[in-house]
Design a protein around this motif. Sequence first.
Motif, PDB file in Angstrom:
ATOM      1  N   VAL A 149      44.371  41.027  43.102  1.00  0.00           N
ATOM      2  CA  VAL A 149      45.125  39.941  42.482  1.00  0.00           C
ATOM      3  C   VAL A 149      44.191  38.761  42.212  1.00  0.00           C
ATOM      4  N   VAL A 150      43.260  38.531  43.150  1.00  0.00           N
ATOM      5  CA  VAL A 150      42.284  37.461  42.917  1.00  0.00           C
ATOM      6  C   VAL A 150      41.505  37.744  41.625  1.00  0.00           C
ATOM      7  N   ALA A 151      41.044  38.985  41.487  1.00  0.00           N
ATOM      8  CA  ALA A 151      40.296  39.356  40.282  1.00  0.00           C
ATOM      9  C   ALA A 151      41.164  39.146  39.041  1.00  0.00           C
ATOM     10  N   ALA A 190      37.932  35.937  48.120  1.00  0.00           N
ATOM     11  CA  ALA A 190      37.545  35.106  46.972  1.00  0.00           C
ATOM     12  C   ALA A 190      36.036  34.981  46.745  1.00  0.00           C
ATOM     13  N   PRO A 191      35.233  34.707  47.788  1.00  0.00           N
ATOM     14  CA  PRO A 191      33.797  34.506  47.508  1.00  0.00           C
ATOM     15  C   PRO A 191      33.140  35.730  46.866  1.00  0.00           C
ATOM     16  N   SER A 192      33.389  36.914  47.421  1.00  0.00           N
ATOM     17  CA  SER A 192      32.697  38.078  46.861  1.00  0.00           C
ATOM     18  C   SER A 192      33.265  38.445  45.488  1.00  0.00           C
ATOM     19  N   ALA A 217      36.391  43.608  44.292  1.00  0.00           N
ATOM     20  CA  ALA A 217      37.770  43.619  44.770  1.00  0.00           C
ATOM     21  C   ALA A 217      38.109  44.972  45.382  1.00  0.00           C
ATOM     22  N   GLN A 218      37.616  46.033  44.751  1.00  0.00           N
ATOM     23  CA  GLN A 218      37.863  47.378  45.286  1.00  0.00           C
ATOM     24  C   GLN A 218      37.209  47.545  46.648  1.00  0.00           C
ATOM     25  N   ILE A 274      47.778  35.060  51.226  1.00  0.00           N
ATOM     26  CA  ILE A 274      46.872  33.929  50.971  1.00  0.00           C
ATOM     27  C   ILE A 274      45.588  34.098  51.796  1.00  0.00           C
ATOM     28  N   GLU A 275      45.783  34.520  53.005  1.00  0.00           N
ATOM     29  CA  GLU A 275      44.651  34.673  53.919  1.00  0.00           C
ATOM     30  C   GLU A 275      43.626  35.657  53.337  1.00  0.00           C
ATOM     31  N   ALA A 276      44.135  36.837  52.945  1.00  0.00           N
ATOM     32  CA  ALA A 276      43.247  37.866  52.395  1.00  0.00           C
ATOM     33  C   ALA A 276      42.623  37.393  51.088  1.00  0.00           C
ATOM     34  N   MET A 277      43.396  36.673  50.324  1.00  0.00           N
ATOM     35  CA  MET A 277      42.860  36.166  49.049  1.00  0.00           C
ATOM     36  C   MET A 277      41.686  35.250  49.298  1.00  0.00           C
ATOM     37  N   LEU A 278      41.863  34.334  50.216  1.00  0.00           N
ATOM     38  CA  LEU A 278      40.777  33.397  50.517  1.00  0.00           C
ATOM     39  C   LEU A 278      39.553  34.147  51.031  1.00  0.00           C
TER      40      LEU A 278
END
Lengths: 278, 251
Positions: free
Chosen positions: A245-247, A62-64, A231-232, A55-59
């Motif tokens: 996963v966010v993407a 997320a903006p970029s 994401a990459q 979750i931490e990494a996702m957040l």
Amino acid sequence: MTRRPGKGRRTIALKDRLTPVLISLVSVIIVFGAIVYFVGSAEQWPRIQSQFFSIEAMLEAAPSVGRGFLVSLQIWIISLVCIAIWALILAIFRAMGGPYFAPLRIFAILYVDLFRGLPALLLVLLFGFGIPALNLPGLPNNGLFWGGVALVLSYSAYATEVYRSGIEAVHEGQGMAAKALGLTQWQTLRYAILPQALRNVVPAMLNLVVALQKDVALLSVLGVRDAVREAQIYTARTFNYSSLVVAAILFLLATIPMARLTDYVARRDRQRRLQSAL
Amino acid sequence: MNRIEIDKLTKFYGERLVLDGIDLSVAHHEVVCLIGASGSGKSTLLRCINGLTEFDEGNVRLDGMDIYDESFGRTGLYKRIGIVFQAYNLFPHLTVLDNITLAPVRVHGRQRAEAEDAARKLLDLFGLGQYAKSYPEQLSGGQQQRVAVIRSLATDPEVLLLDEVTAALDPELIGEVLKIIRDLKTQGMTMVIVTHEMAFARDVADRVCFLDAGRIIEEAHPQRLFSSPENPRTQKFLERIIASGRLGASA
Ligand SMILES: Nc1ncnc2c1ncn2[C@@H]1O[C@H](COP(=O)(O)OP(=O)(O)OP(=O)(O)O)[C@@H](O)[C@H]1O
Ligand SMILES: [Mg+2]
């Protein structure tokens, strides 16, 4: 006791309706619950979770990734407009009969053969890297533009065929009636055939729209900073894949409603045809 | 001079001979009915008259002028000869009014307002005034076919070709369309009518032509043709029709 005639029947109907819903609910819970249980209890799960679903990494990503996704959406929409117009022009070329229009007809046929036969990725690489390297005067020199052109050229070939099937599905009596009224070939297309053809092709076109939204990600190979590319970049920096996963989630959020809309439109279209066939 | 002159008209579909040297003339204000078995070439003949279908030999003249003459221009012929099809072929995406005004506005360069006025007058005349803004699918078959007739009348043609215009209609709707055709005859319209309604043909035709395998093998006044056909094939055709009860009293 007085009973209104319909009442008993309605109760049964409700029960009849509820039973299948309950059965599907229970079976869904059992099946997916089992999957979650087994995955979650696997030895590797904690590592997978921190690598992909942190979750931490996702957040953090997320903006970029979100910004990149907006870029994807822009490319998608602009390409869509270009494809809709260019493919329509090609389909019209294709539909014009008579010796004068033979060159246009042949051009459209060759075009479709060529661009449908080549993988979109190949075109994106060829245009996105190749053309800017030529340094052509007066033409834009960035990969994003030419990559977008490649997508438009490729998808237009498919869209042309969709239009064409829509045109051919219009009953031949329509063309005959228009001709008998003295309309030219072009007027016949414009006022009699195309309005009906465009309605015919909406469901098939929506399928292309969804497919294109995903293929916009191809432009990331050119360094275009879309959702996948962003994401990459995050992954390369942190060795954590949660950004991908966010993407993925963003893409699904956009395509799933589109897919439902496509189903809905296709269903309505089928009903319309059934009705008009009666 | 006759309004329509057809001379040795021959038409092949591939190897198949569909019209075999048709000679036919239609005088001003004359109503000619074409009858014959399915596949005998009636529709093809009709479509050759206004150039919708190209033929291989012979020629067709309108008021003495070949229909392929340059001086007709691109639209002249279609303006002077109207055609109504069995399946109406109305444009489903256009309102009744737009169906009727399409050709006057786009082909003949009339002002839209003027064309709409004329269209509304015709609609009123045929009892369809309140349907101007409806779409074809909202109308009954008989109403749609009447709209199709109006659409072909909207350019004031001198000749009207009608191809089995009642074949797709329920029996109770046939009458309203046939009435229109009778009215047109009263007004002096020259018409060539393909029909399976023998009672109607007997009633409205000045002359009936019997087509068989791409040839007109007998033509006569309906009284004569229906009561004492000379050609054995005509006799057989009419016997079959009588057996199926379609040569009854006038509709
Ligand atoms: N577009 C076409 N291509 C090939 N053959 C055709 C075509 N149109 C008609 N034919 C053939 O030409 C012959 C005459 O057809 P036509 O439609 O003129 O007959 P018809 O007398 O109008 O018959 P019906 O009473 O069934 O309408 C038929 O054998 C038909 O199969
Ligand atoms: Mg026919």
